[in-house]
Design an enzyme around this catalytic site. Structure first.
Site, mmCIF file in Angstrom:
data_model
loop_
_atom_site.group_PDB
_atom_site.id
_atom_site.type_symbol
_atom_site.label_atom_id
_atom_site.label_comp_id
_atom_site.label_asym_id
_atom_site.label_seq_id
_atom_site.Cartn_x
_atom_site.Cartn_y
_atom_site.Cartn_z
ATOM 1 N N ASP A 98 -6.959 -1.242 -4.825
ATOM 2 C CA ASP A 98 -8.117 -0.971 -4.034
ATOM 3 C C ASP A 98 -9.079 0.357 -4.804
ATOM 4 O O ASP A 98 -10.095 0.392 -4.470
ATOM 5 C CB ASP A 98 -7.401 -0.219 -2.600
ATOM 6 C CG ASP A 98 -6.829 -1.179 -1.805
ATOM 7 O OD1 ASP A 98 -6.965 -2.529 -2.068
ATOM 8 O OD2 ASP A 98 -5.912 -0.778 -1.126
ATOM 9 N N ASP A 154 0.777 -1.167 0.139
ATOM 10 C CA ASP A 154 0.165 -0.240 -0.083
ATOM 11 C C ASP A 154 0.829 1.378 -0.051
ATOM 12 O O ASP A 154 2.128 1.191 0.502
ATOM 13 C CB ASP A 154 -0.964 -0.060 1.240
ATOM 14 C CG ASP A 154 -2.034 -0.926 1.178
ATOM 15 O OD1 ASP A 154 -2.245 -1.261 0.024
ATOM 16 O OD2 ASP A 154 -2.653 -1.350 2.236
#
Length: 182
Positions: free
Chosen positions: A140, A127
């Site tokens: 995402d 991330d």
């Protein structure tokens, strides 16, 4: 977007092109984050809105389920299979696009969990998009866009499958038999 796509091959081609291009972008951005972002600290992109912060997240959204990574990985495998099956069954190009984005998001994060695994189905997701309240990645974003798209399709009553009695693009009715022809 038209709710029907004339041929299954067209929908399969669109699905495949979206998955290939979107997955390449997802994996490229994750590679760039791991290569160029500092191990600790953030790079501010838009003050108070978006920073780039490298995080290896074992959990799901917002770090939930960090101790159940194997379950998250297993659910991602199941989600990929279900999304492929749904994409195969739909006759709607709009649904095909949304399902392709959802599939790519699930697959992109699943790839991370396999590549960054400490054990069987025990990996972490890369991330780097730091919104201040959450850190995510491009996969995402695909999942969020797909979810919003699916909600819009449902609210707009876009059929998942055309009814058999509805003519598709280019279909005509034979005057003597009353049957559809392609």
């Amino acid at each position: 977007m038209d709710s029907k796509a004339g041929r299954p091959r067209t929908r399969v081609a669109v699905f495949a092109c979206i998955v290939i291009a979107a997955l390449a972008l997802d994996q490229l951005t994750k590679w760039m984050a791991e290569t160029y972002l500092p191990a600790r600290g953030s790079l501010t992109v838009i003050p108070g809105v978006l920073s780039l912060t490298l995080v290896h997240n074992p959990g799901a959204s917002l770090g939930l389920g960090s101790n159940m990574t194997w379950l998250i990985s297993l659910l991602a495998c199941v989600a990929c299979v279900v999304l492929l099956a749904l994409a195969w069954r739909t006759t709607s190009m709009a649904w095909t696009v949304c399902l392709a984005l959802a599939f790519t998001g699930a697959l992109g994060n699943l790839i991370d969990r396999v590549v960054h695994a400490d054990g069987f189905l025990n990996g972490k997701v890369v991330d780097f998009l730091d919104y201040g309240w959450s850190v995510g990645n491009v996969a995402d974003v695909y999942l969020m866009v797909a979810a919003v798209g699916i909600i819009v399709l449902v609210l707009c009553n876009v059929p998942f499958r055309a009814r058999p009695d509805e003519p598709g693009p280019g279909d005509t009715t034979d005057a003597t038999t009353g049957r559809r022809t392609a």
